[in-house]
Write an enzyme that holds these catalytic residues in place. Structure first.
Site, PDB file in Angstrom:
ATOM      1  N   LYS A  89       1.469  95.304  -5.459  1.00  0.00           N
ATOM      2  CA  LYS A  89       0.691  95.191  -6.698  1.00  0.00           C
ATOM      3  C   LYS A  89       0.468  93.725  -7.078  1.00  0.00           C
ATOM      4  CE  LYS A  89       3.970  95.218 -10.466  1.00  0.00           C
ATOM      5  NZ  LYS A  89       3.827  94.954 -11.850  1.00  0.00           N
ATOM      6  N   LYS A 122      12.543  94.443  -7.142  1.00  0.00           N
ATOM      7  CA  LYS A 122      12.775  93.062  -7.565  1.00  0.00           C
ATOM      8  C   LYS A 122      14.083  92.521  -7.002  1.00  0.00           C
ATOM      9  CE  LYS A 122       9.773  92.703 -11.540  1.00  0.00           C
ATOM     10  NZ  LYS A 122       9.562  92.334 -12.921  1.00  0.00           N
ATOM     11  N   LYS A 124       2.315  88.637 -11.624  1.00  0.00           N
ATOM     12  CA  LYS A 124       2.364  87.285 -12.190  1.00  0.00           C
ATOM     13  C   LYS A 124       3.279  86.386 -11.383  1.00  0.00           C
ATOM     14  CE  LYS A 124       2.830  88.996 -16.733  1.00  0.00           C
ATOM     15  NZ  LYS A 124       4.126  89.646 -16.622  1.00  0.00           N
TER      16      LYS A 124
END
Ligand code: AQP
Length: 330
Positions: free
Chosen positions: A194, A112, A197
């Protein structure tokens, strides 16, 4: 010792079928085996920038989704993380137990922060300490997680053991509960990453709130591999293998049987069948989410009840933690 399960999803956007397969689907089964706490983890959500108005919407949509997939508030405690203040307090205290080097090893932080560069806040780095607090507050014994969260549960175990060693027996050391197939659903637009959202494009995921036509469009446009045989081979055919995995979770059909069924038919026919299978599975969930959102009073009442029950347990545990650490006054 009483078995107990805790899990949560960040209200960072609409919930997708990756969250459903990797987490929610298991939760509705688990609640028949364990007392469960299911939390909308909004304090985790703000570790990356959120629009406040949208966040509130997403919190309620996520809670409505929990109910829509079958979480039964009579069996399980359903609540919003920020409404139980002990999560933040214990998160802080566990931040004093966990080591910087341990947090630096967390692959989710590495991934991230790589995407966000300089704008990464400290909260994203210390996220695992807050996650440990979520789990340890309730004497959780099992944590149902996708593969991507396993490292965080391992760290939670380390933190619990370290705390117990330093201050005396306080926390239960929890176990991860992971599905073997389909634990990691990949993006429809990029099968090497992956499904997420916060993906840049909504073509990455199928939201549980997507209407039938949107589902068809997303599935038909999903990236495929070279060749045209529908066969499961995650290394050589990551895209079609991901679609096969989703099909398996939507229909319960074994991979080998699906391969046989679509042998010689090509990707097009398989994708059409997949889209219809997804629609059949998620359309009732979408309708239920809309019903819960239309009746805010019912949703608020259930969230109040869940919060009160969670607060009672969390307060008790925090009194013990403060005592063990020598904080405040008796
Ligand atoms: N692609 C996935 N496949 C299987 N399981 C998944 N989960 C998430 N993505 C997949 C599981 O869903 C639960 C909730 O995850 P989260 O909201 O706490 O955060 P996440 O894992 O980071 O999920 P997202 O969708 O990728 O959200 P963003 O983009 O906001 O970070 C977890 O149990 C997770 O394993």
């Amino acid at each position: 010792m009483k078995a107990l399960c805790f899990s949560g999803i960040q209200p960072t956007n609409v919930i997708h079928i990756g969250n459903y397969i990797g987490a929610l689907k298991q939760w509705s089964d688990l609640q028949h085996r364990y007392p469960c706490y299911f939390c909308v983890v909004d304090l985790h959500a703000v570790t990356v920038t959120q629009d406040p108005k949208l966040l509130r919407e997403n919190i309620l949509n996520t809670a409505a989704t929990y109910l829509a997939v079958g979480i039964d508030p009579k069996r399980s405690r359903l609540f919003i993380q920020s409404e139980v203040k002990e999560h933040a307090e214990l998160g802080w205290l566990l931040g004093t137990i966990v080591k910087i080097a341990e947090l630096q090893r967390m692959t989710q932080f590495k991934d991230k922060s790589k995407k966000r560069g300089e704008s990464v806040g400290v909260g994203l780095f210390t996220y695992p300490a807050l996650m440990a607090a979520d789990i340890l507050l309730y004497d959780t014994t099992v944590v149902p997680v996708g593969e991507d969260q396993m490292q965080h549960v391992e760290l939670t175990r380390t933190i619990a053991r370290r705390f117990n060693q330093q201050f005396g027996d306080t926390f239960v050391v929890p176990e991860s509960l992971i599905q073997t197939t389909g634990a990691r659903i990949m993006g429809l637009d990029d099968p090497t990453e992956k499904m997420s959202k916060s993906a840049r494009s909504p073509m990455n995921y199928i939201a549980l709130t997507d209407d039938d036509d949107t589902v068809r469009k997303k599935v038909m446009r999903a990236v495929t591999d070279s060749g045209d045989d529908v066969s499961y081979d995650p290394k050589k055919k990551p895209a079609i293998s991901n679609l096969l995995t989703i099909y398996h979770h939507m229909t319960g059909t074994h991979l080998k049987d699906t391969e046989k069924k679509f042998s010689g038919k090509g990707y097009g026919d398989f994708k059409k069948a997949l889209a219809e299978a997804v629609i059949e599975h998620i359309a009732p969930v979408r309708r239920k989410i809309a019903e819960y959102r239309k009746d805010p009073q019912q949703l608020m009442k259930l969230l109040d009840e869940g919060r009160d029950a969670a607060c009672e347990a969390a307060e008790k545990k925090m009194n013990l933690v403060r005592d063990r650490m020598g904080l405040g006054r008796r």
